[in-house]
Write an enzyme that holds these catalytic residues in place. Structure first.
Site, short mmCIF file in Angstrom:
data_model
loop_
_atom_site.label_atom_id
_atom_site.label_comp_id
_atom_site.label_asym_id
_atom_site.label_seq_id
_atom_site.Cartn_x
_atom_site.Cartn_y
_atom_site.Cartn_z
N ARG A 10 0.86 -1.18 0.00
CA ARG A 10 0.00 0.00 0.00
C ARG A 10 0.90 1.23 0.00
O ARG A 10 1.97 1.25 0.62
CB ARG A 10 -0.89 0.01 1.24
CG ARG A 10 -1.86 1.19 1.29
CD ARG A 10 -2.63 1.21 2.60
NE ARG A 10 -3.49 2.40 2.68
CZ ARG A 10 -4.12 2.78 3.78
NH1 ARG A 10 -3.98 2.07 4.90
NH2 ARG A 10 -4.87 3.86 3.77
N HIS A 11 0.49 2.25 -0.73
CA HIS A 11 1.27 3.50 -0.78
C HIS A 11 1.59 3.99 0.63
O HIS A 11 0.89 3.69 1.60
CB HIS A 11 0.49 4.57 -1.54
CG HIS A 11 -0.83 4.91 -0.91
ND1 HIS A 11 -0.96 5.73 0.19
CD2 HIS A 11 -2.09 4.51 -1.23
CE1 HIS A 11 -2.22 5.85 0.53
NE2 HIS A 11 -2.94 5.11 -0.33
N GLU A 13 1.91 6.89 3.61
CA GLU A 13 0.88 7.81 4.09
C GLU A 13 0.71 8.99 3.14
O GLU A 13 1.68 9.61 2.72
CB GLU A 13 1.27 8.34 5.47
CG GLU A 13 0.24 9.30 6.07
CD GLU A 13 0.77 10.06 7.26
OE1 GLU A 13 0.35 9.76 8.38
OE2 GLU A 13 1.62 10.97 7.06
N GLY A 24 -10.14 8.04 -1.77
CA GLY A 24 -10.69 7.39 -2.96
C GLY A 24 -9.88 7.68 -4.21
O GLY A 24 -8.67 7.52 -4.24
N GLU A 89 -7.67 3.04 -5.75
CA GLU A 89 -8.41 2.87 -4.50
C GLU A 89 -9.91 2.74 -4.80
O GLU A 89 -10.39 3.13 -5.88
CB GLU A 89 -8.14 4.07 -3.60
CG GLU A 89 -8.85 4.09 -2.25
CD GLU A 89 -8.58 2.88 -1.39
OE1 GLU A 89 -9.12 1.80 -1.71
OE2 GLU A 89 -7.84 3.01 -0.40
#
Length: 237
Positions: A10-11, A13, A24, A89
């Site tokens: 996941r990217h 922060e 989103g 996302e």
């Protein structure tokens, strides 16, 4: 015998993660902390001896830039990368940009949790004239209207990823290529659901941290042998 490993991340922060806002499909960049997380992930992968043949990411810069930092740390900035909207996302519709705490005060904890965590409930859609609609974004210009959501449930997110996973990513893994995917919390949850055949309850309970590599090891039938977070002390999720 292990055939191959897949890395999901996941990217790091984002600025809106830091501000506790629904993101989103809004194209928000990494925060300073997110850049640090991405670089640290690259260093962890380098220390563990990972090299890659191909990379995938979404068309949103927080995932793209996370991949940049990782590949730079690996001295693999040259690596072929494919960007796809299917790895975006989940689209949070009219909630995008809004503060999660404020929305909870307005609508109540139960309603917000249904929007966020349930499989089939869709958050409030964007209106037809809302400039946040994907039809107004040039990066989606080649997509048909039925491919562009006004909001998505988690099930809708999984369904848009399935053809890309089966038609594009999985064949590379079957071919023995070493693949990394830098994406988003819900698109990674979707991939893990496909890999591990998660039940609805297991999926709802699954949380993906920012900037931490998830390693999947497969046998020759591309069945999962094990999966774990890559960290100073490796652990199963």
């Amino acid at each position: 015998m292990t055939l191959n490993k897949l890395v999901l991340i996941r990217h790091g922060e984002s600025k809106w993660n830091n501000e506790n806002r629904f993101t989103g499909w809004t194209d928000i960049d990494l925060s300073d902390q997110g850049r640090i997380e991405a670089k640290n992930a690259g260093q962890l992968l380098k220390q563990a001896g990972f090299i890659f043949d191909f990379a995938y990411t979404s068309v949103l810069k927080r995932a793209i830039h996370t991949l940049w930092y990782i590949l730079d740390e690996l001295d693999q900035a040259w690596l072929p990368v494919e960007k796809s909207w299917r790895l975006n996302e989940r689209h949070y519709g009219a909630l995008q940009g809004l503060n999660k705490k404020k929305i909870t005060v307005e609508y109540g904890e139960e309603q917000v949790q249904q929007w966020r965590r349930s499989l089939n409930i869709t958050p409030p859609e964007l209106s037809d004239n809302d400039k946040r609609l994907p039809i107004y974004d040039i990066r989606y210009a080649k997509l048909s209207l039925d491919q562009l959501p006004k909001a998505e449930s988690l099930a809708m997110t999984i369904n848009r990823i399935i053809p890309y996973w089966k038609g594009e990513i999985l064949p590379r893994i079957n071919n023995g290529e070493r693949v990394i995917i830098a994406a988003h919390g819900n698109s990674i949850r979707a991939i893990i659901t496909l890999l591990d055949q998660l039940s609805e309850n297991e999926l709802i309970q699954l949380n993906i941290p920012t900037g931490v590599p998830i390693i999947y090891e497969f046998n020759s039938q591309i069945k999962t042998i094990k999966h774990y977070y890559l960290s100073i002390v490796n652990k199963d999720y």
